[in-house]
Design a protein around this motif. Structure first.
Motif, PDB file in Angstrom:
ATOM      1  N   ALA A 255     -58.281  14.321 -76.772  1.00  0.00           N
ATOM      2  CA  ALA A 255     -59.248  13.762 -77.584  1.00  0.00           C
ATOM      3  C   ALA A 255     -59.642  12.297 -77.330  1.00  0.00           C
ATOM      4  O   ALA A 255     -60.607  11.916 -77.450  1.00  0.00           O
ATOM      5  N   GLU A 256     -58.827  11.853 -76.725  1.00  0.00           N
ATOM      6  CA  GLU A 256     -58.780  10.266 -76.426  1.00  0.00           C
ATOM      7  C   GLU A 256     -59.075  10.020 -75.018  1.00  0.00           C
ATOM      8  O   GLU A 256     -59.508   9.084 -74.668  1.00  0.00           O
ATOM      9  N   ALA A 257     -59.165  11.003 -74.167  1.00  0.00           N
ATOM     10  CA  ALA A 257     -59.205  10.796 -72.811  1.00  0.00           C
ATOM     11  C   ALA A 257     -60.335  11.973 -72.198  1.00  0.00           C
ATOM     12  O   ALA A 257     -60.563  12.885 -72.694  1.00  0.00           O
ATOM     13  N   VAL A 258     -60.691  11.403 -70.890  1.00  0.00           N
ATOM     14  CA  VAL A 258     -61.295  12.440 -69.978  1.00  0.00           C
ATOM     15  C   VAL A 258     -60.137  13.028 -69.067  1.00  0.00           C
ATOM     16  O   VAL A 258     -59.380  12.266 -68.322  1.00  0.00           O
ATOM     17  N   THR A 259     -60.207  14.490 -69.183  1.00  0.00           N
ATOM     18  CA  THR A 259     -59.031  15.072 -68.568  1.00  0.00           C
ATOM     19  C   THR A 259     -59.533  15.785 -67.331  1.00  0.00           C
ATOM     20  O   THR A 259     -60.377  16.847 -67.408  1.00  0.00           O
ATOM     21  N   VAL A 260     -59.152  15.388 -66.033  1.00  0.00           N
ATOM     22  CA  VAL A 260     -59.416  16.024 -64.722  1.00  0.00           C
ATOM     23  C   VAL A 260     -58.234  16.985 -64.240  1.00  0.00           C
ATOM     24  O   VAL A 260     -57.174  16.085 -64.106  1.00  0.00           O
ATOM     25  N   ILE A 261     -58.390  18.206 -64.033  1.00  0.00           N
ATOM     26  CA  ILE A 261     -57.264  18.830 -63.371  1.00  0.00           C
ATOM     27  C   ILE A 261     -57.816  19.416 -61.945  1.00  0.00           C
ATOM     28  O   ILE A 261     -58.698  20.568 -62.060  1.00  0.00           O
ATOM     29  N   GLU A 262     -57.020  19.172 -61.035  1.00  0.00           N
ATOM     30  CA  GLU A 262     -57.332  19.635 -59.594  1.00  0.00           C
ATOM     31  C   GLU A 262     -56.432  20.769 -59.620  1.00  0.00           C
ATOM     32  O   GLU A 262     -55.433  21.005 -60.058  1.00  0.00           O
ATOM     33  N   TRP A 263     -56.942  21.820 -59.028  1.00  0.00           N
ATOM     34  CA  TRP A 263     -56.748  23.186 -58.744  1.00  0.00           C
ATOM     35  C   TRP A 263     -56.344  23.859 -60.294  1.00  0.00           C
ATOM     36  O   TRP A 263     -55.502  24.614 -60.348  1.00  0.00           O
ATOM     37  N   GLY A 264     -57.410  23.541 -61.132  1.00  0.00           N
ATOM     38  CA  GLY A 264     -57.196  23.813 -62.523  1.00  0.00           C
ATOM     39  C   GLY A 264     -57.770  25.298 -62.953  1.00  0.00           C
ATOM     40  O   GLY A 264     -57.466  25.870 -63.958  1.00  0.00           O
ATOM     41  N   THR A 265     -58.673  25.829 -61.831  1.00  0.00           N
ATOM     42  CA  THR A 265     -59.333  27.062 -62.206  1.00  0.00           C
ATOM     43  C   THR A 265     -58.252  28.243 -62.310  1.00  0.00           C
ATOM     44  O   THR A 265     -57.268  28.269 -61.507  1.00  0.00           O
ATOM     45  N   GLY A 266     -58.139  28.910 -63.371  1.00  0.00           N
ATOM     46  CA  GLY A 266     -57.293  30.067 -63.507  1.00  0.00           C
ATOM     47  C   GLY A 266     -56.100  29.656 -64.432  1.00  0.00           C
ATOM     48  O   GLY A 266     -55.184  30.246 -64.473  1.00  0.00           O
TER      49      GLY A 266
END
Length: 165
Positions: free
Chosen positions: A108-119
């Motif tokens: 809720a307090e951050a922007v979250t980026v996830i590489e290889w996050g699909t699926g």
């Protein structure tokens, strides 16, 4: 969470690493705390390069490097904005292992980026950006930005390669 929300896709051709970072910066201008960005593409496609531009746009502490071995890194804001949580799900076995990272606690307090996050990570937020990157033999990249959910409706639709140089 389910994937029943509205979706819309924009495709951009990116010619250089500089342009890939500029694309990340353009996306940063539209993000806010609580946002989820999922990145997909083969090794060397430019996922971390994109995230470097996003981080610069968010004005967070760096340097931003691939979190492959750390799995997750938090980059605090330098200007009172949202932090950047940068995750690499490449070595994770699935959603259960991602859940073990307890990302939801700080999302809720951050922007979250996830590489290889699909699926693996769609369940974290019904509203998200799903960005896929294909790198071609001439080093240009085709970047597809899929906007999922009402939060992203009408955003980033006007991106063009000319704006990224």
């Amino acid at each position: 969470m389910t994937d029943t929300a509205s979706t819309d896709t924009t495709t951009v051709t990116v010619a250089t690493d500089t342009a890939m970072r500029a694309l990340g910066g353009a996306v940063a201008a539209e993000t806010r705390a609580g946002d989820l960005v999922l990145l997909s593409g083969p090794l060397g496609a430019g996922k971390t390069t994109f995230t470097q531009g996003l981080a610069r746009g968010l004005r967070v502490r760096g340097p931003v490097t691939s979190p492959t071995f750390a799995i997750a890194r938090t980059h605090p804001s330098l200007v009172g904005g949202p932090d950047l949580v940068h995750v690499d799900a490449y070595r994770l076995g699935g959603p259960d292992e991602l859940d073990d990272l307890d990302l939801e606690a700080g999302m809720a307090e951050a922007v979250t980026v996830i590489e290889w996050g699909t699926g693996v990570a769609e369940w974290l937020n019904d509203d998200r950006l799903e960005i896929s990157i294909d790198r071609h033999a001439d080093d240009t990249r085709t970047v597809r930005i899929r906007r999922v959910g009402d939060r992203w409706r009408g955003t980033l639709a006007a991106l063009t390669a000319d704006e990224l140089e």
